[in-house]
Motif scaffolding. Structure first.
Motif, PDB file in Angstrom:
ATOM      1  N   ILE A  70      45.163 -53.665  12.221  1.00  0.00           N
ATOM      2  CA  ILE A  70      46.547 -53.437  12.648  1.00  0.00           C
ATOM      3  C   ILE A  70      46.612 -52.404  13.770  1.00  0.00           C
ATOM      4  CG2 ILE A  70      48.728 -52.398  11.883  1.00  0.00           C
ATOM      5  CD1 ILE A  70      48.104 -53.757   9.112  1.00  0.00           C
ATOM      6  N   VAL A  71      45.825 -51.355  13.624  1.00  0.00           N
ATOM      7  CA  VAL A  71      45.806 -50.297  14.650  1.00  0.00           C
ATOM      8  C   VAL A  71      45.237 -50.832  15.960  1.00  0.00           C
ATOM      9  CG1 VAL A  71      44.718 -48.098  15.266  1.00  0.00           C
ATOM     10  CG2 VAL A  71      45.733 -48.397  13.005  1.00  0.00           C
ATOM     11  N   LYS A  72      44.173 -51.629  15.831  1.00  0.00           N
ATOM     12  CA  LYS A  72      43.493 -52.144  17.036  1.00  0.00           C
ATOM     13  C   LYS A  72      44.327 -53.186  17.768  1.00  0.00           C
ATOM     14  CE  LYS A  72      39.311 -52.918  15.295  1.00  0.00           C
ATOM     15  NZ  LYS A  72      38.127 -53.715  15.057  1.00  0.00           N
ATOM     16  N   ASP A  73      44.967 -54.066  17.005  1.00  0.00           N
ATOM     17  CA  ASP A  73      45.599 -55.247  17.603  1.00  0.00           C
ATOM     18  C   ASP A  73      47.118 -55.250  17.373  1.00  0.00           C
ATOM     19  OD1 ASP A  73      46.321 -57.732  18.498  1.00  0.00           O
ATOM     20  OD2 ASP A  73      44.589 -58.762  17.601  1.00  0.00           O
ATOM     21  N   SER A  74      47.874 -55.034  18.435  1.00  0.00           N
ATOM     22  CA  SER A  74      49.323 -54.966  18.274  1.00  0.00           C
ATOM     23  C   SER A  74      49.918 -56.320  17.867  1.00  0.00           C
ATOM     24  CB  SER A  74      49.991 -54.464  19.556  1.00  0.00           C
ATOM     25  OG  SER A  74      49.823 -55.400  20.591  1.00  0.00           O
ATOM     26  N   VAL A  75      49.259 -57.421  18.249  1.00  0.00           N
ATOM     27  CA  VAL A  75      49.753 -58.754  17.865  1.00  0.00           C
ATOM     28  C   VAL A  75      49.719 -58.892  16.338  1.00  0.00           C
ATOM     29  CG1 VAL A  75      49.389 -61.237  18.080  1.00  0.00           C
ATOM     30  CG2 VAL A  75      49.009 -59.744  20.046  1.00  0.00           C
ATOM     31  N   VAL A  76      48.605 -58.442  15.777  1.00  0.00           N
ATOM     32  CA  VAL A  76      48.473 -58.480  14.303  1.00  0.00           C
ATOM     33  C   VAL A  76      49.549 -57.609  13.668  1.00  0.00           C
ATOM     34  CG1 VAL A  76      46.969 -57.874  12.365  1.00  0.00           C
ATOM     35  CG2 VAL A  76      45.995 -58.920  14.418  1.00  0.00           C
ATOM     36  N   PHE A  77      49.780 -56.440  14.288  1.00  0.00           N
ATOM     37  CA  PHE A  77      50.780 -55.514  13.760  1.00  0.00           C
ATOM     38  C   PHE A  77      52.160 -56.178  13.698  1.00  0.00           C
ATOM     39  CE2 PHE A  77      54.304 -52.692  14.840  1.00  0.00           C
ATOM     40  CZ  PHE A  77      54.287 -51.817  13.770  1.00  0.00           C
ATOM     41  N   TRP A  78      52.601 -56.734  14.833  1.00  0.00           N
ATOM     42  CA  TRP A  78      53.952 -57.305  14.881  1.00  0.00           C
ATOM     43  C   TRP A  78      54.078 -58.492  13.932  1.00  0.00           C
ATOM     44  CZ3 TRP A  78      57.756 -54.600  16.601  1.00  0.00           C
ATOM     45  CH2 TRP A  78      57.546 -53.659  17.614  1.00  0.00           C
ATOM     46  N   ASP A  79      53.036 -59.309  13.895  1.00  0.00           N
ATOM     47  CA  ASP A  79      53.074 -60.487  13.014  1.00  0.00           C
ATOM     48  C   ASP A  79      53.169 -60.061  11.542  1.00  0.00           C
ATOM     49  OD1 ASP A  79      52.780 -63.219  12.220  1.00  0.00           O
ATOM     50  OD2 ASP A  79      50.693 -62.732  11.691  1.00  0.00           O
ATOM     51  N   THR A  80      52.308 -59.111  11.163  1.00  0.00           N
ATOM     52  CA  THR A  80      52.299 -58.702   9.747  1.00  0.00           C
ATOM     53  C   THR A  80      53.560 -57.912   9.385  1.00  0.00           C
ATOM     54  OG1 THR A  80      50.941 -56.808  10.386  1.00  0.00           O
ATOM     55  CG2 THR A  80      49.795 -58.709   9.479  1.00  0.00           C
ATOM     56  N   LEU A  81      54.067 -57.127  10.344  1.00  0.00           N
ATOM     57  CA  LEU A  81      55.271 -56.339  10.049  1.00  0.00           C
ATOM     58  C   LEU A  81      56.473 -57.261   9.786  1.00  0.00           C
ATOM     59  CD1 LEU A  81      56.489 -53.485   9.802  1.00  0.00           C
ATOM     60  CD2 LEU A  81      57.114 -53.643  12.216  1.00  0.00           C
ATOM     61  N   ARG A  82      56.611 -58.285  10.629  1.00  0.00           N
ATOM     62  CA  ARG A  82      57.724 -59.233  10.431  1.00  0.00           C
ATOM     63  C   ARG A  82      57.593 -59.933   9.072  1.00  0.00           C
ATOM     64  NH1 ARG A  82      57.564 -59.924  16.115  1.00  0.00           N
ATOM     65  NH2 ARG A  82      59.609 -59.452  17.005  1.00  0.00           N
ATOM     66  N   ARG A  83      56.376 -60.378   8.781  1.00  0.00           N
ATOM     67  CA  ARG A  83      56.151 -61.082   7.500  1.00  0.00           C
ATOM     68  C   ARG A  83      56.397 -60.134   6.323  1.00  0.00           C
ATOM     69  NH1 ARG A  83      50.425 -63.074   8.674  1.00  0.00           N
ATOM     70  NH2 ARG A  83      50.269 -63.381   6.437  1.00  0.00           N
ATOM     71  N   PHE A  84      55.981 -58.883   6.511  1.00  0.00           N
ATOM     72  CA  PHE A  84      56.130 -57.892   5.449  1.00  0.00           C
ATOM     73  C   PHE A  84      57.609 -57.711   5.085  1.00  0.00           C
ATOM     74  CE2 PHE A  84      56.474 -53.550   3.797  1.00  0.00           C
ATOM     75  CZ  PHE A  84      55.434 -53.535   2.878  1.00  0.00           C
ATOM     76  N   HIS A  85      58.456 -57.566   6.128  1.00  0.00           N
ATOM     77  CA  HIS A  85      59.880 -57.381   5.856  1.00  0.00           C
ATOM     78  C   HIS A  85      60.492 -58.634   5.242  1.00  0.00           C
ATOM     79  CE1 HIS A  85      60.836 -53.369   7.304  1.00  0.00           C
ATOM     80  NE2 HIS A  85      59.884 -53.544   8.193  1.00  0.00           N
ATOM     81  N   PHE A  86      60.013 -59.783   5.642  1.00  0.00           N
ATOM     82  CA  PHE A  86      60.507 -61.029   5.045  1.00  0.00           C
ATOM     83  C   PHE A  86      60.170 -61.051   3.560  1.00  0.00           C
ATOM     84  CE2 PHE A  86      59.804 -65.470   3.802  1.00  0.00           C
ATOM     85  CZ  PHE A  86      61.072 -65.979   4.045  1.00  0.00           C
ATOM     86  N   MET A  87      58.937 -60.690   3.243  1.00  0.00           N
ATOM     87  CA  MET A  87      58.512 -60.692   1.827  1.00  0.00           C
ATOM     88  C   MET A  87      59.255 -59.644   1.006  1.00  0.00           C
ATOM     89  SD  MET A  87      54.494 -61.110   2.587  1.00  0.00           S
ATOM     90  CE  MET A  87      53.891 -60.659   0.983  1.00  0.00           C
ATOM     91  N   MET A  88      59.523 -58.506   1.643  1.00  0.00           N
ATOM     92  CA  MET A  88      60.228 -57.430   0.931  1.00  0.00           C
ATOM     93  C   MET A  88      61.725 -57.690   0.886  1.00  0.00           C
ATOM     94  SD  MET A  88      58.125 -54.782   0.126  1.00  0.00           S
ATOM     95  CE  MET A  88      59.003 -53.261   0.333  1.00  0.00           C
ATOM     96  N   ASN A  89      62.169 -58.700   1.640  1.00  0.00           N
ATOM     97  CA  ASN A  89      63.604 -58.983   1.724  1.00  0.00           C
ATOM     98  C   ASN A  89      64.359 -57.795   2.305  1.00  0.00           C
ATOM     99  OD1 ASN A  89      65.903 -60.555   1.459  1.00  0.00           O
ATOM    100  ND2 ASN A  89      66.337 -59.801  -0.612  1.00  0.00           N
ATOM    101  N   THR A  90      63.751 -57.178   3.311  1.00  0.00           N
ATOM    102  CA  THR A  90      64.403 -56.045   3.976  1.00  0.00           C
ATOM    103  C   THR A  90      64.708 -56.418   5.420  1.00  0.00           C
ATOM    104  OG1 THR A  90      62.183 -55.167   4.397  1.00  0.00           O
ATOM    105  CG2 THR A  90      63.424 -54.209   2.575  1.00  0.00           C
ATOM    106  N   ARG A  91      65.657 -55.708   5.989  1.00  0.00           N
ATOM    107  CA  ARG A  91      66.104 -56.026   7.331  1.00  0.00           C
ATOM    108  C   ARG A  91      65.074 -55.542   8.357  1.00  0.00           C
ATOM    109  NH1 ARG A  91      70.769 -53.998  11.025  1.00  0.00           N
ATOM    110  NH2 ARG A  91      70.097 -51.962  10.315  1.00  0.00           N
ATOM    111  N   PHE A  92      64.721 -56.422   9.281  1.00  0.00           N
ATOM    112  CA  PHE A  92      63.796 -56.029  10.341  1.00  0.00           C
ATOM    113  C   PHE A  92      64.503 -56.076  11.680  1.00  0.00           C
ATOM    114  CE2 PHE A  92      60.667 -57.266  13.614  1.00  0.00           C
ATOM    115  CZ  PHE A  92      59.965 -56.076  13.643  1.00  0.00           C
ATOM    116  N   MET A  93      64.430 -55.004  12.433  1.00  0.00           N
ATOM    117  CA  MET A  93      64.987 -54.976  13.781  1.00  0.00           C
ATOM    118  C   MET A  93      64.164 -54.015  14.629  1.00  0.00           C
ATOM    119  SD  MET A  93      66.501 -51.781  13.490  1.00  0.00           S
ATOM    120  CE  MET A  93      67.960 -51.460  14.438  1.00  0.00           C
ATOM    121  N   ILE A  94      64.220 -54.219  15.938  1.00  0.00           N
ATOM    122  CA  ILE A  94      63.512 -53.298  16.820  1.00  0.00           C
ATOM    123  C   ILE A  94      64.529 -52.310  17.377  1.00  0.00           C
ATOM    124  CG2 ILE A  94      62.086 -53.064  18.871  1.00  0.00           C
ATOM    125  CD1 ILE A  94      61.186 -55.989  18.354  1.00  0.00           C
ATOM    126  N   PRO A  95      64.412 -51.043  16.990  1.00  0.00           N
ATOM    127  CA  PRO A  95      65.408 -50.071  17.437  1.00  0.00           C
ATOM    128  C   PRO A  95      65.324 -49.833  18.939  1.00  0.00           C
ATOM    129  CG  PRO A  95      63.971 -49.172  15.727  1.00  0.00           C
ATOM    130  CD  PRO A  95      63.360 -50.434  16.174  1.00  0.00           C
TER     131      PRO A  95
END
Length: 343
Positions: A29-54
């Motif tokens: 995740i630290v090395k690859d920002s693509v992995v970060f954004w992909d996993t972060l979006r999926r993470f919020h979907f799984m947690m049922n939390t709101r995701f937005m880019i401030p």
DNA sequence: GCGTGTACCGAATAAAGGTC
DNA sequence: GACCTTTATTCGGTACACGC
């Protein structure tokens, strides 16, 4: 109970919420920002939390950079503890006018990245927990819908902090019931210990209009969390504005941005009817796209308004002082008059 | 049910309050 | 006194609480 498997909902049995399994390794995740954004979006979907880019200073906040810098310093709690938000903020090189940068970063990290950090950096499993430095939550007692006895009413809660990346922890479901113990009493209320799900909380219940029950020896009490989300938000002990407390208090000065906002809002309203919701973002972008000269025009208006506020505030303070002195003199006179009469 | 009052949402800014 | 945190301000639409 074990954490849920990849891809499953984070909601366990009986409303208890669990961290999902990590979606990638922290190093990846630290090395690859693509992995970060992909996993972060999926993470919020799984947690049922709101995701937005401030957006800060008209630019989208680089959450990947924020995550890397905070975890590099030991994570959210360590950064809070060691007061390193300013240091983190310096990396983003916000304009010096963004005076609350460190606070805003902390707020966004808390709502968007804290749980993600817990799972991927600290490999947390099991029930979801919130940061040990919680968002301030004000508790108050409603004076209606009292249960029969003891007459302590409802415990209501609210928070001005960002919507909790719901569900933050194993918290009581609105409408649910629990029990607690009175551990002490004072003039118009009680000190109580309350069990909410897996949590034990200490607090105060008060009833300003009724005397305290004479027997405040430890005894179980019943309480209920109100069942409307709205009432939770609205019952907060928000600090009242100075103007509302004292209508004579001068109107605070407005910044250059405030004047720009008002002008732009009026223009956008005629250009894009029914799109008011998008205006704030559009105006923010317009503001950051202004040339230094154009911006100076509005900032000068702001400076003039600041002078106006200073002037009015001084007048207000002087008048207030005068009023208080007059009142004190009057009281002193009355007291001495009363003394003379009694003699 | 209607009218009134108010919180909330968004972004940026700066003053005020709080803490150490 | 320095630094951190919270709040008010700009706007309009929406939703909700409350009193009548």
């Amino acid at each position: 109970m074990s954490p849920v498997a990849k891809g499953e909902s984070s909601r366990g049995l009986q409303g208890v919420h669990y961290y999902p399994a990590p979606l990638s390794s922290h190093d990846e995740i630290v090395k690859d920002s693509v992995v970060f954004w992909d996993t972060l979006r999926r993470f919020h979907f799984m947690m049922n939390t709101r995701f937005m880019i401030p957006v800060i200073g008209g630019k989208e906040l680089d959450l990947h950079l924020l995550y890397v810098e905070v975890t590099r310093r030991g994570g959210y709690e360590k950064v809070v503890e060691e007061k390193k938000w300013r240091e983190v903020g310096n990396i983003f090189m916000f304009s010096p006018t963004t005076t609350s940068a460190s606070f805003v970063l902390r707020k966004h990290y808390r709502s968007l990245l804290f749980s993600y950090e817990q799972v991927h950096c600290f490999k947390k499993q099991g029930p979801i927990c919130s940061p040990s430095a919680p968002a301030p939550v004000a508790f108050s007692i409603s004076n209606r819908n009292y249960s029969d006895k003891p007459e302590l009413g409802l415990v209501e809660y609210s928070s001005k902090m960002p919507k909790p990346a719901k569900p933050i922890r194993d918290c009581p479901v609105p409408g649910s019931e629990g029990t607690g113990t009175i551990t002490g009493k004072f003039d118009c209320g009680y000190l109580v210990t309350v069990r909410l799900g897996s949590e034990v909380l200490n607090g105060v219940l008060y009833h300003p209009e009724e005397p305290v029950l004479s027997d405040a020896s430890p005894e179980p009490i019943n309480f209920r969390v109100p069942d409307t989300k709205r009432s939770c938000r609205r019952s907060g002990l928000k600090r009242r504005s100075r103007r509302r407390e004292d209508p004579n208090h001068p109107k605070p000065n407005r910044s250059g941005y405030n004047f720009f906002f008002a002008e732009k809002h009026c223009k956008f309203k005629s250009l894009y009817p029914n799109r008011e919701r998008e205006f704030t973002k559009m105006i923010g972008e317009s503001w950051s796209n202004l040339t230094a000269e154009d911006r100076m025009v509005y900032q000068n208006i702001g400076v003039k308004d600041k002078e106006r506020y200073k002037r009015e505030l001084e007048e207000y303070k002087e008048k207030k002082k005068l009023r208080q002195t007059t009142e004190v003199n009057r009281d002193t006179e009355l007291i001495s008059k009363a003394k003379k009469e009694s003699q």
